[in-house]
Write a protein that holds these residues in place. Structure first.
Motif, PDB file in Angstrom:
ATOM      1  N   ALA A 115     -33.863  18.934  -8.162  1.00 49.19           N
ATOM      2  CA  ALA A 115     -34.296  18.172  -9.344  1.00 49.19           C
ATOM      3  C   ALA A 115     -33.821  18.977 -10.544  1.00 49.19           C
ATOM      4  O   ALA A 115     -34.451  19.971 -10.917  1.00 49.19           O
ATOM      5  CB  ALA A 115     -35.801  17.999  -9.355  1.00 49.19           C
ATOM      6  N   ILE A 116     -32.670  18.561 -11.101  1.00 48.19           N
ATOM      7  CA  ILE A 116     -31.994  19.377 -12.119  1.00 48.19           C
ATOM      8  C   ILE A 116     -31.741  18.606 -13.401  1.00 48.19           C
ATOM      9  O   ILE A 116     -32.095  19.053 -14.489  1.00 48.19           O
ATOM     10  CB  ILE A 116     -30.647  19.890 -11.574  1.00 48.19           C
ATOM     11  N   GLU A 117     -31.101  17.431 -13.261  1.00 51.10           N
ATOM     12  CA  GLU A 117     -30.653  16.725 -14.480  1.00 51.10           C
ATOM     13  C   GLU A 117     -31.831  16.370 -15.383  1.00 51.10           C
ATOM     14  O   GLU A 117     -31.784  16.571 -16.593  1.00 51.10           O
ATOM     15  CB  GLU A 117     -29.884  15.455 -14.110  1.00 51.10           C
ATOM     16  N   LYS A 118     -32.900  15.857 -14.770  1.00 49.34           N
ATOM     17  CA  LYS A 118     -34.108  15.520 -15.547  1.00 49.34           C
ATOM     18  C   LYS A 118     -35.233  16.418 -15.050  1.00 49.34           C
ATOM     19  O   LYS A 118     -35.784  16.182 -13.969  1.00 49.34           O
ATOM     20  CB  LYS A 118     -34.475  14.053 -15.342  1.00 49.34           C
ATOM     21  N   PRO A 119     -35.564  17.477 -15.806  1.00 51.03           N
ATOM     22  CA  PRO A 119     -36.623  18.384 -15.363  1.00 51.03           C
ATOM     23  C   PRO A 119     -37.941  17.636 -15.115  1.00 51.03           C
ATOM     24  O   PRO A 119     -38.212  16.595 -15.706  1.00 51.03           O
ATOM     25  CB  PRO A 119     -36.762  19.367 -16.536  1.00 51.03           C
ATOM     26  N   ILE A 120     -38.718  18.185 -14.198  1.00 54.72           N
ATOM     27  CA  ILE A 120     -40.017  17.595 -13.852  1.00 54.72           C
ATOM     28  C   ILE A 120     -41.062  18.128 -14.820  1.00 54.72           C
ATOM     29  O   ILE A 120     -41.120  19.338 -15.068  1.00 54.72           O
ATOM     30  CB  ILE A 120     -40.387  17.959 -12.403  1.00 54.72           C
ATOM     31  N   THR A 121     -41.883  17.249 -15.371  1.00 55.49           N
ATOM     32  CA  THR A 121     -42.960  17.669 -16.277  1.00 55.49           C
ATOM     33  C   THR A 121     -44.300  17.379 -15.625  1.00 55.49           C
ATOM     34  O   THR A 121     -44.530  16.272 -15.130  1.00 55.49           O
ATOM     35  CB  THR A 121     -42.859  16.935 -17.630  1.00 55.49           C
ATOM     36  N   LEU A 122     -45.163  18.391 -15.619  1.00 53.34           N
ATOM     37  CA  LEU A 122     -46.509  18.248 -15.070  1.00 53.34           C
ATOM     38  C   LEU A 122     -47.538  18.456 -16.169  1.00 53.34           C
ATOM     39  O   LEU A 122     -47.483  19.441 -16.903  1.00 53.34           O
ATOM     40  CB  LEU A 122     -46.760  19.284 -13.964  1.00 53.34           C
ATOM     41  N   LYS A 123     -48.475  17.535 -16.249  1.00 52.70           N
ATOM     42  CA  LYS A 123     -49.624  17.720 -17.133  1.00 52.70           C
ATOM     43  C   LYS A 123     -50.619  18.662 -16.454  1.00 52.70           C
ATOM     44  O   LYS A 123     -50.532  18.883 -15.239  1.00 52.70           O
ATOM     45  CB  LYS A 123     -50.294  16.372 -17.415  1.00 52.70           C
ATOM     46  N   PRO A 124     -51.590  19.204 -17.194  1.00 53.72           N
ATOM     47  CA  PRO A 124     -52.586  20.084 -16.578  1.00 53.72           C
ATOM     48  C   PRO A 124     -53.251  19.416 -15.366  1.00 53.72           C
ATOM     49  O   PRO A 124     -53.645  18.254 -15.425  1.00 53.72           O
ATOM     50  CB  PRO A 124     -53.593  20.320 -17.710  1.00 53.72           C
ATOM     51  N   GLY A 125     -53.285  20.130 -14.249  1.00 51.47           N
ATOM     52  CA  GLY A 125     -53.923  19.614 -13.035  1.00 51.47           C
ATOM     53  C   GLY A 125     -53.017  18.773 -12.159  1.00 51.47           C
ATOM     54  O   GLY A 125     -53.351  18.474 -11.015  1.00 51.47           O
ATOM     55  N   GLU A 126     -51.843  18.384 -12.680  1.00 48.05           N
ATOM     56  CA  GLU A 126     -50.931  17.539 -11.886  1.00 48.05           C
ATOM     57  C   GLU A 126     -50.151  18.381 -10.876  1.00 48.05           C
ATOM     58  O   GLU A 126     -49.948  19.582 -11.068  1.00 48.05           O
ATOM     59  CB  GLU A 126     -49.938  16.810 -12.805  1.00 48.05           C
ATOM     60  N   ILE A 140     -41.452  21.727   2.636  1.00 48.69           N
ATOM     61  CA  ILE A 140     -42.211  20.962   1.639  1.00 48.69           C
ATOM     62  C   ILE A 140     -42.702  21.942   0.580  1.00 48.69           C
ATOM     63  O   ILE A 140     -43.380  22.929   0.903  1.00 48.69           O
ATOM     64  CB  ILE A 140     -43.425  20.232   2.252  1.00 48.69           C
ATOM     65  N   SER A 141     -42.325  21.701  -0.665  1.00 49.94           N
ATOM     66  CA  SER A 141     -42.794  22.522  -1.776  1.00 49.94           C
ATOM     67  C   SER A 141     -43.727  21.707  -2.649  1.00 49.94           C
ATOM     68  O   SER A 141     -43.500  20.516  -2.879  1.00 49.94           O
ATOM     69  CB  SER A 141     -41.618  23.019  -2.619  1.00 49.94           C
ATOM     70  N   ARG A 142     -44.770  22.384  -3.129  1.00 51.63           N
ATOM     71  CA  ARG A 142     -45.709  21.740  -4.055  1.00 51.63           C
ATOM     72  C   ARG A 142     -45.921  22.661  -5.243  1.00 51.63           C
ATOM     73  O   ARG A 142     -46.230  23.843  -5.070  1.00 51.63           O
ATOM     74  CB  ARG A 142     -47.036  21.462  -3.359  1.00 51.63           C
ATOM     75  N   VAL A 143     -45.729  22.110  -6.421  1.00 50.74           N
ATOM     76  CA  VAL A 143     -45.971  22.853  -7.655  1.00 50.74           C
ATOM     77  C   VAL A 143     -47.167  22.222  -8.355  1.00 50.74           C
ATOM     78  O   VAL A 143     -47.161  21.017  -8.632  1.00 50.74           O
ATOM     79  CB  VAL A 143     -44.745  22.816  -8.592  1.00 50.74           C
ATOM     80  N   ARG A 144     -48.188  23.036  -8.616  1.00 50.04           N
ATOM     81  CA  ARG A 144     -49.378  22.553  -9.326  1.00 50.04           C
ATOM     82  C   ARG A 144     -49.477  23.248 -10.676  1.00 50.04           C
ATOM     83  O   ARG A 144     -49.282  24.463 -10.777  1.00 50.04           O
ATOM     84  CB  ARG A 144     -50.652  22.820  -8.520  1.00 50.04           C
ATOM     85  N   ASN A 145     -49.764  22.452 -11.703  1.00 48.81           N
ATOM     86  CA  ASN A 145     -49.990  22.985 -13.050  1.00 48.81           C
ATOM     87  C   ASN A 145     -51.455  23.387 -13.179  1.00 48.81           C
ATOM     88  O   ASN A 145     -52.331  22.525 -13.213  1.00 48.81           O
ATOM     89  CB  ASN A 145     -49.611  21.924 -14.095  1.00 48.81           C
TER      90      ASN A 145
END
Length: 304
Positions: free
Chosen positions: A279-290, A153-158
């Protein structure tokens, strides 16, 4: 060190060791004899063994053991870029960085009480910020369950003050008896981008993917796909489930390309297949804090 439930009959062992270069590794074991080995370099899973002691992940015999290079094989973390789709180094920088053991991770969505697991953390250095100026926290939990299943499980936080976008992949090398005896199911009717044809879009027509030449594809919008890698000779199937990862990469370099890859033996393409949750074709976008979460769940079942 023991990351497992005290109130459970099942106890998973977690051991922290070092490789011959002095790089930290974590070994997860269950009482049935299954194990997984995770390197702090890149957060890379180097080994996943079934209870019979059989290795399920491929590592090249020509793999270069170098503290600054990812190993050819296992399961590597590609972040924040996949391949050369951007300005960063191939597959991004996360797989080349030293991660730390996260002693106090925030609560994870899954219950790991009865499993052996380790939590790793990567934050950007000043040098990282120069080439990719975004502040993030990338967390990885690697879990070995009582039944030997491996979950990542990976989690990326902005933690930035502005949005950022990224790509992600669990670049997974599976060990095979012989690529010509293998079929991949679960991708039927999906669209894919073919990297051998300038990422042109096609639709999968067959009910299973078999291999007679080089394959390099990104299957897209495969949210619900459960992918199965059937190895006829080994009489086993690796089942790949995923969440938060809409794409599946399937790659085998075959004979000609293998000879151009320095850290891959000329004939080793026969014993490996990469099938990545991504997740390649449509990159993931995170707003601040997301925060974004991506899960890969691997299991093995006997097959005829």
């Amino acid at each position: 060190m023991n990351n497992s439930g005290a109130g459970s009959d099942y106890v998973g062992a977690v051991e922290v060791t070092k490789d011959k270069n002095g790089i930290g590794q974590v070994v997860l074991r269950n009482h049935r004899g299954a194990s997984a080995r995770v390197s702090l370099q890149g957060g890379q899973v180097l080994s996943w063994k079934w209870e019979r002691g059989e290795e399920l992940l491929f590592t090249s015999s020509k793999a270069i053991i170098n503290p600054l290079k990812p190993l050819r094989g296992g399961i590597a973390i590609c972040f924040p870029q996949f391949r050369n789709r951007g300005t960063l180094e191939h597959h991004g920088f996360a797989r080349n960085k030293m991660w730390v053991i996260d002693q106090d991770p925030p609560p994870f969505p899954s219950n790991s009480n009865d499993k052996a697991y380790i939590d790793l953390l990567l934050k950007p250095t000043e040098d990282d910020m120069k080439i990719w100026p975004h502040s993030f926290e990338l967390r990885l939990r690697v879990t070995l369950a009582e039944d030997g299943y491996l979950t990542m499980i990976s989690r990326v936080r902005n933690v930035n003050s502005k949005p950022f976008s990224f790509c992600f992949a669990y670049h997974s090398y599976f060990s095979l008896s012989d690529i010509s005896e293998v079929r991949v199911e679960g991708l039927e009717t999906l669209d894919y981008l073919d990297n051998l044809y300038n990422q042109e879009r096609f639709t999968e027509q067959g009910d299973a993917l078999t291999f007679e030449s080089e394959v390099d594809r990104v299957y897209v919008d495969s949210w619900k796909a459960v992918v199965a890698v059937l190895d006829h000779e080994k009489k086993q199937t690796i089942v790949i489930r995923k969440e938060g990862l809409p794409d599946v990469v399937v790659w085998n370099p075959w004979e000609k390309k293998s000879k151009t890859i320095v850290d891959l033996g000329d004939e080793e393409y026969k014993q490996m297949l990469c099938v990545d949750g991504a997740a390649i074709e449509k990159p993931i976008t995170l707003k601040p804090g997301e925060e974004w979460t991506g899960l890969l769940d691997l299991s093995v079942v006997p097959s005829t």
